[in-house]
Design an enzyme around this catalytic site. Structure first.
Site, PDB file in Angstrom:
ATOM      1  N   LYS A  92     -32.376  51.029  19.272  1.00 44.33           N
ATOM      2  CA  LYS A  92     -31.213  51.926  19.400  1.00 44.33           C
ATOM      3  C   LYS A  92     -31.489  53.117  20.298  1.00 44.33           C
ATOM      4  O   LYS A  92     -30.606  53.588  20.985  1.00 44.33           O
ATOM      5  CB  LYS A  92     -30.762  52.415  18.035  1.00 44.33           C
ATOM      6  CG  LYS A  92     -31.850  53.004  17.198  1.00 44.33           C
ATOM      7  CD  LYS A  92     -31.771  52.512  15.771  1.00 44.33           C
ATOM      8  CE  LYS A  92     -33.173  52.274  15.269  1.00 44.33           C
ATOM      9  NZ  LYS A  92     -33.280  51.416  14.124  1.00 44.33           N
ATOM     10  N   GLU A 116     -26.999  43.731  19.122  1.00 50.81           N
ATOM     11  CA  GLU A 116     -26.400  43.739  17.782  1.00 50.81           C
ATOM     12  C   GLU A 116     -27.209  44.516  16.747  1.00 50.81           C
ATOM     13  O   GLU A 116     -26.659  45.357  16.027  1.00 50.81           O
ATOM     14  CB  GLU A 116     -26.167  42.288  17.328  1.00 50.81           C
ATOM     15  CG  GLU A 116     -25.590  42.123  15.938  1.00 50.81           C
ATOM     16  CD  GLU A 116     -24.197  42.730  15.813  1.00 50.81           C
ATOM     17  OE1 GLU A 116     -24.135  43.825  15.235  1.00 50.81           O
ATOM     18  OE2 GLU A 116     -23.225  42.136  16.292  1.00 50.81           O
ATOM     19  N   VAL A 119     -27.428  48.769  15.876  1.00 48.94           N
ATOM     20  CA  VAL A 119     -26.595  49.539  14.959  1.00 48.94           C
ATOM     21  C   VAL A 119     -26.421  48.752  13.670  1.00 48.94           C
ATOM     22  O   VAL A 119     -25.974  47.602  13.691  1.00 48.94           O
ATOM     23  CB  VAL A 119     -25.202  49.837  15.560  1.00 48.94           C
ATOM     24  CG1 VAL A 119     -24.392  50.711  14.600  1.00 48.94           C
ATOM     25  CG2 VAL A 119     -25.319  50.494  16.917  1.00 48.94           C
ATOM     26  N   GLY A 174     -42.173  51.472   3.554  1.00 45.02           N
ATOM     27  CA  GLY A 174     -42.052  51.137   4.966  1.00 45.02           C
ATOM     28  C   GLY A 174     -40.676  51.406   5.543  1.00 45.02           C
ATOM     29  O   GLY A 174     -40.372  51.029   6.670  1.00 45.02           O
ATOM     30  N   GLU A 177     -40.840  56.412   8.674  1.00 44.98           N
ATOM     31  CA  GLU A 177     -42.067  56.620   9.436  1.00 44.98           C
ATOM     32  C   GLU A 177     -42.868  57.762   8.824  1.00 44.98           C
ATOM     33  O   GLU A 177     -42.348  58.559   8.039  1.00 44.98           O
ATOM     34  CB  GLU A 177     -41.717  57.005  10.881  1.00 44.98           C
ATOM     35  CG  GLU A 177     -40.795  56.051  11.602  1.00 44.98           C
ATOM     36  CD  GLU A 177     -41.503  54.796  12.049  1.00 44.98           C
ATOM     37  OE1 GLU A 177     -42.712  54.852  12.325  1.00 44.98           O
ATOM     38  OE2 GLU A 177     -40.852  53.744  12.097  1.00 44.98           O
ATOM     39  N   ASP A 188     -31.507  59.217  14.309  1.00 38.05           N
ATOM     40  CA  ASP A 188     -31.282  57.772  14.251  1.00 38.05           C
ATOM     41  C   ASP A 188     -29.785  57.471  14.144  1.00 38.05           C
ATOM     42  O   ASP A 188     -29.255  56.602  14.850  1.00 38.05           O
ATOM     43  CB  ASP A 188     -32.045  57.194  13.044  1.00 38.05           C
ATOM     44  CG  ASP A 188     -31.829  55.713  12.871  1.00 38.05           C
ATOM     45  OD1 ASP A 188     -32.438  54.939  13.633  1.00 38.05           O
ATOM     46  OD2 ASP A 188     -31.039  55.323  11.989  1.00 38.05           O
ATOM     47  N   LYS A 192     -27.122  55.478  16.886  1.00 42.49           N
ATOM     48  CA  LYS A 192     -26.229  54.383  16.494  1.00 42.49           C
ATOM     49  C   LYS A 192     -24.765  54.766  16.686  1.00 42.49           C
ATOM     50  O   LYS A 192     -23.930  53.923  17.043  1.00 42.49           O
ATOM     51  CB  LYS A 192     -26.500  54.016  15.040  1.00 42.49           C
ATOM     52  CG  LYS A 192     -27.893  53.412  14.827  1.00 42.49           C
ATOM     53  CD  LYS A 192     -28.279  53.422  13.355  1.00 42.49           C
ATOM     54  CE  LYS A 192     -29.602  52.698  13.117  1.00 42.49           C
ATOM     55  NZ  LYS A 192     -30.074  52.876  11.728  1.00 42.49           N
ATOM     56  N   GLY A 291     -35.034  46.495   8.256  1.00 35.16           N
ATOM     57  CA  GLY A 291     -35.900  45.517   7.605  1.00 35.16           C
ATOM     58  C   GLY A 291     -36.189  44.344   8.517  1.00 35.16           C
ATOM     59  O   GLY A 291     -35.408  44.017   9.411  1.00 35.16           O
TER      60      GLY A 291
END
Lengths: 383, 383
Positions: A92, A116, A119, A174, A177, A188, A192, A291
């Site tokens: 992104k 795809e 976002v 996880g 970060e 982030d 998006k 994920g």
């Protein structure tokens, strides 16, 4: 069809795994080459550090970029286009920043550029947004676009832990970060939201433009409890709304929602994105926004679309919009140690919580920035 | 591309309206003919009752069926295929019943058969389900598939009216028919669930097969209030789940959900559908499940897909599944005037409400059917 994967980390490894385990994909797709760091090169497993050899291989039709970050992802994507390769990416940050260059270069070389998973991860948001636009104009888009911050808020609400403990859980799992800035400061979401805005309104908006942004870094358990006591849940919502044909209100804010509002119930690290179209009305999508498997799945959906030559409904970014957050009145609540009782249109709600009335997005964020100068732990919520 | 619309009622008129008002559709699509009842024929407006003339017109590529009901929709769709026309339809009753025949006949004539709005109206459920299946196997599907019954429950909850008053409101707003049987007895959900099951599992399930079904006809305001007092909301949920490779659990039941469950918050006449796939995990879709514009929009999405020759990912129904509702244990609550205290695994919850433990879907529904023989106002809820 032969593809190459750039990077074999969590997402890149996931792409390879899904193909390996899926008979219906294996008969269509072959991972011909994997670009890795020098120390990971292994010719017996098609792992190379020689990108030129991938670009020169005419059998490879699609580059699946899973490196993340701006560099060298930007250069490698541009080189792929110039070598006549289709590109799919989950990145992104690089897409939000270089949308215009990528669209142009892909078009010049008559190849496809798809992103795809950039976002809302596994949610087929871009595909559905673009399909809606075949018939409708879209008036607004938005929702929960960052699973990590949603996980943190959810852990505070349902596991009754502190923000720091919730963040640590997210890192241990996880989701976040070691440096959680991108997630908890809204960067982030901003990436998006820019990508979604570009597609929804055929425009070009870059991170850092006049987008108003508050993250959840300053969120405390006491905030969560305070609003829960008023039957409100907090969600970090990014949203963009078109008005007056050429103006865009666009913001990212911790937002107070009644606990029985659908978006307020989206828990864990799920994402929820919604659009409103002329004839379709509201349309919402719920799923895993990050994920290994969901992101790899979305990358592969893009790859299959290229394989099937499905139309992508490209944008050219020609709809020039002015970001103007001055026109919508909104109500905000601020939590600060400062005494705001002298300020106009500000009333005390209870203790450290102050209600801002008669605000626009612009004016509220301006006030919040001023308050942050003197109380860097303050936080503002949209109501 | 020239199309013909069968019927110019609410949905058929909506299709024409959206095309007329959309510059981007008008340049691609032309409504060349509209099939109407004899008394509505008007040659100046391309309205004809002569279906053969439409079938004989080689310029017409797509038949948009909006008549509803089984006959003459079935015959007209079959004739369209035989004349080499693509067909799109919103007609869940005819699709659920004749899926096999339609798929076969469309294939024989090398034309497309699409029915996006037949399930969940404006929600692009079928498109997304079929895309997911390009990569994943799907384990389960389900959700709120009938907007009318959802509207009725929502009105009881939020407007505090009786079932009869809520039903009358739904009828006044055009959501429910004068005879509301299809909506409140679960037949409408059954049709949509059969279609979705066929697509999700590449099988052929017909309404009336071993699908276990309880509608909301016997729902009372006191039921809603009773469960709200326990922080539970009632939703009419249709669901199908694959297990043991070749078995299908499939049911339609008023279902008790915690009030902060996402599905419990879906209000008004909205629909919500969800699937769970191998790698994508849970994926949910929220939107308008009925109504003039959303349904017409979904029909036009199908038409545009035909125009763009987008793949449809057809099924052949070759995956033979046995409907077997004996394997999942579930907990149910029954409201009846009868005294059930002598029954095994039944305990009194409070007053007329009884908890059934250690049930399968099959055994609970069997017990409920027995109870209905003696108390035809009884209702059963899945927990």
């Amino acid at each position: 069809m032969n593809i190459a994967i750039l990077g074999l980390g969590i997402v890149g490894g996931g792409v390879k795994d899904i193909i390996d385990k899926s008979p219906r994909l294996k008969e269509k797709l072959n991972v011909a080459s994997i670009w890795v760091r020098k120390e990971k090169v292994d010719a017996t497993q098609n792992k190379t550090n020689d990108y030129q050899s991938i670009l020169d291989n005419d059998d490879i039709k699609v580059i699946v970029e899973t490196l993340g970050g701006i560099h060298p992802a930007y250069e490698m994507i541009m080189d792929a286009f110039k070598a006549g390769k289709n590109v799919v990416t989950a990145n992104k940050a690089v897409v939000a920043k270089y949308m215009e260059e990528f669209i142009y270069e892909a078009k010049q070389n008559n190849v496809s550029f798809r992103f795809e998973p950039s976002v809302a991860g596994g949610i087929p948001w871009i595909q559905n947004l673009k399909r809606v636009l075949r018939i409708d104009d879209v008036q607004s888009i938005g929702g929960i676009l960052n699973g990590t911050s949603n996980f943190i808020i959810d852990a505070i609400v349902n596991q009754h832990v502190s923000f720091d403990e919730a963040l640590k859980q997210a890192q241990d799992l996880g989701y976040a970060e070691a440096d959680p800035t991108a997630d908890i400061d809204g960067y982030d979401v901003e990436n998006k939201l820019c990508i979604s805005t570009d597609l929804a309104f055929n425009t070009l908006v870059k991170p850092g433009d006049a987008i108003k942004k508050v993250g959840i870094r300053n969120l405390l358990k006491e905030d969560v409890d305070f609003f829960l006591g008023r039957n409100m849940n907090i969600k970090l919502i990014g949203q963009a709304r078109l008005y007056n044909q050429d103006k865009l209100a666009i913001s990212i804010e911790p937002t107070l929602l009644p606990v029985d509002n659908t978006i307020a119930t989206v828990n864990g690290n799920l994402n929820y994105v919604q659009l409103t179209g002329d004839t379709i009305g509201p349309l919402g999508f719920l799923g895993q926004g990050a994920g290994r498997k969901p992101t790899a799945n979305a990358l592969l959906q893009d790859v299959v679309d290229i394989l099937e030559s499905n139309p992508y409904y490209d944008i050219d970014g020609s709809h020039h919009l002015v970001i103007d957050n001055n026109n919508f009145s909104a109500e905000y609540i601020l939590r600060t140690e400062l005494d705001l009782s002298e300020l106009q249109d500000v009333s005390n709600l209870e203790g450290k919580y102050w209600r801002l009335a008669n605000q626009t997005i612009e004016s509220a964020h301006m006030l919040y920035q001023e308050i942050l100068q003197r109380d860097n732990k303050a936080i503002m919520f949209r109501q």
